[in-house]
Design a protein around this motif. Structure first.
Motif, PDB file in Angstrom:
ATOM      1  N   UNK A   1       0.845  -1.187   0.000  1.00  0.00           N
ATOM      2  CA  UNK A   1       0.000   0.000   0.000  1.00  0.00           C
ATOM      3  C   UNK A   1       0.883   1.239   0.000  1.00  0.00           C
ATOM      4  N   UNK A   2       0.588   2.141  -0.907  1.00  0.00           N
ATOM      5  CA  UNK A   2       1.302   3.416  -0.950  1.00  0.00           C
ATOM      6  C   UNK A   2       0.332   4.516  -0.524  1.00  0.00           C
ATOM      7  N   UNK A   3       0.821   5.353   0.358  1.00  0.00           N
ATOM      8  CA  UNK A   3       0.013   6.461   0.870  1.00  0.00           C
ATOM      9  C   UNK A   3       0.686   7.782   0.521  1.00  0.00           C
ATOM     10  N   UNK A   4      -0.081   8.686  -0.011  1.00  0.00           N
ATOM     11  CA  UNK A   4       0.435   9.996  -0.388  1.00  0.00           C
ATOM     12  C   UNK A   4      -0.429  11.069   0.243  1.00  0.00           C
ATOM     13  N   UNK A   5       0.141  11.785   1.197  1.00  0.00           N
ATOM     14  CA  UNK A   5      -0.608  12.847   1.868  1.00  0.00           C
ATOM     15  C   UNK A   5      -0.450  14.161   1.125  1.00  0.00           C
ATOM     16  N   UNK A   6      -1.455  14.984   1.249  1.00  0.00           N
ATOM     17  CA  UNK A   6      -1.389  16.318   0.656  1.00  0.00           C
ATOM     18  C   UNK A   6      -0.434  17.189   1.466  1.00  0.00           C
ATOM     19  N   UNK A   7      -0.046  18.295   0.878  1.00  0.00           N
ATOM     20  CA  UNK A   7       0.841  19.204   1.585  1.00  0.00           C
ATOM     21  C   UNK A   7       0.087  19.931   2.680  1.00  0.00           C
ATOM     22  N   UNK A   8       0.764  20.185   3.785  1.00  0.00           N
ATOM     23  CA  UNK A   8       0.179  20.966   4.859  1.00  0.00           C
ATOM     24  C   UNK A   8       0.369  22.434   4.557  1.00  0.00           C
ATOM     25  N   UNK A   9       1.029  23.129   5.445  1.00  0.00           N
ATOM     26  CA  UNK A   9       1.308  24.520   5.178  1.00  0.00           C
ATOM     27  C   UNK A   9       1.241  25.367   6.431  1.00  0.00           C
ATOM     28  N   UNK A  10       1.292  26.648   6.202  1.00  0.00           N
ATOM     29  CA  UNK A  10       1.248  27.628   7.285  1.00  0.00           C
ATOM     30  C   UNK A  10      -0.138  28.249   7.333  1.00  0.00           C
ATOM     31  N   UNK A  20      -5.525  15.472   2.952  1.00  0.00           N
ATOM     32  CA  UNK A  20      -6.019  14.290   2.264  1.00  0.00           C
ATOM     33  C   UNK A  20      -4.902  13.261   2.139  1.00  0.00           C
ATOM     34  N   UNK A  21      -5.301  12.025   1.982  1.00  0.00           N
ATOM     35  CA  UNK A  21      -4.340  10.927   1.869  1.00  0.00           C
ATOM     36  C   UNK A  21      -4.846   9.966   0.803  1.00  0.00           C
ATOM     37  N   UNK A  22      -4.122   9.898  -0.289  1.00  0.00           N
ATOM     38  CA  UNK A  22      -4.478   9.003  -1.379  1.00  0.00           C
ATOM     39  C   UNK A  22      -3.799   7.662  -1.176  1.00  0.00           C
ATOM     40  N   UNK A  23      -4.567   6.597  -1.319  1.00  0.00           N
ATOM     41  CA  UNK A  23      -4.041   5.254  -1.126  1.00  0.00           C
ATOM     42  C   UNK A  23      -4.083   4.481  -2.432  1.00  0.00           C
ATOM     43  N   UNK A  24      -3.084   3.630  -2.635  1.00  0.00           N
ATOM     44  CA  UNK A  24      -3.063   2.774  -3.807  1.00  0.00           C
ATOM     45  C   UNK A  24      -2.381   1.463  -3.438  1.00  0.00           C
ATOM     46  N   UNK A  25      -2.637   0.446  -4.233  1.00  0.00           N
ATOM     47  CA  UNK A  25      -1.929  -0.806  -4.075  1.00  0.00           C
ATOM     48  C   UNK A  25      -2.685  -1.899  -3.358  1.00  0.00           C
ATOM     49  N   UNK A  76      -9.430   7.754  -0.959  1.00  0.00           N
ATOM     50  CA  UNK A  76      -8.830   8.872  -0.249  1.00  0.00           C
ATOM     51  C   UNK A  76      -9.435   9.008   1.147  1.00  0.00           C
ATOM     52  N   UNK A  77      -8.578   9.309   2.096  1.00  0.00           N
ATOM     53  CA  UNK A  77      -9.013   9.649   3.445  1.00  0.00           C
ATOM     54  C   UNK A  77      -8.713  11.120   3.687  1.00  0.00           C
ATOM     55  N   UNK A  78      -9.484  11.704   4.574  1.00  0.00           N
ATOM     56  CA  UNK A  78      -9.348  13.130   4.846  1.00  0.00           C
ATOM     57  C   UNK A  78      -9.272  13.375   6.348  1.00  0.00           C
ATOM     58  N   UNK A  79      -8.612  14.463   6.685  1.00  0.00           N
ATOM     59  CA  UNK A  79      -8.654  14.954   8.057  1.00  0.00           C
ATOM     60  C   UNK A  79      -9.008  16.440   7.981  1.00  0.00           C
ATOM     61  N   UNK A  80     -10.213  16.760   8.390  1.00  0.00           N
ATOM     62  CA  UNK A  80     -10.659  18.146   8.446  1.00  0.00           C
ATOM     63  C   UNK A  80     -10.283  18.697   9.811  1.00  0.00           C
ATOM     64  N   UNK A  81      -9.487  19.740   9.806  1.00  0.00           N
ATOM     65  CA  UNK A  81      -9.010  20.344  11.051  1.00  0.00           C
ATOM     66  C   UNK A  81      -9.584  21.752  11.162  1.00  0.00           C
TER      67      UNK A  81
END
Length: 121
Positions: A1-10, A20-25, A76-81
């Protein structure tokens, strides 16, 4: 499984941010998806997790402010903060394991690369 998270930031205190986190595999719907937080000087800890049925777990520290969700079509999984605070400044990791939610960090087999979120006050 490969997980790719979106960029955070300031962001500013009080702002909202969605990771967000995209999953594959692997069949996404069989995965438990989770978000961990690694704050400076602290160990990595579980914030939230969601299983294939949509059942969720939240750490007490973020209940009412953060929400985890998943889209089984988009894999895709998400974390709303929301209402971000300076103490939310940390590296956030998405992670996954098979079938059941666990609160133990070492039970998660798959990890994304981590994304830095900085909250300025």
């Amino acid at each position: 499984v490969q997980l790719q998270a979106s960029r955070g930031g300031l962001v500013q205190a009080g702002d909202s941010l969605r990771l967000s986190c995209d999953a594959s595999g692997r069949t996404f719907s069989s995965l438990v998806m989770a978000w961990f937080q690694k704050a400076p000087g602290k160990k990595r800890e579980l914030l939230a997790a969601i299983d294939m049925s949509g059942a969720t777990y939240y750490a007490d520290s973020i209940k009412g402010r953060f929400a985890i969700s998943r889209d089984n079509i988009k894999n895709t999984a998400y974390l709303q903060m929301n209402s971000l605070k300076s103490e939310d400044t940390a590296v956030y990791y998405c992670a996954a394991r098979n079938f059941k939610i666990s609160t133990q960090t070492d039970r998660y087999s798959y990890w994304g690369q981590g994304t830095l979120v900085t909250v300025s006050s």
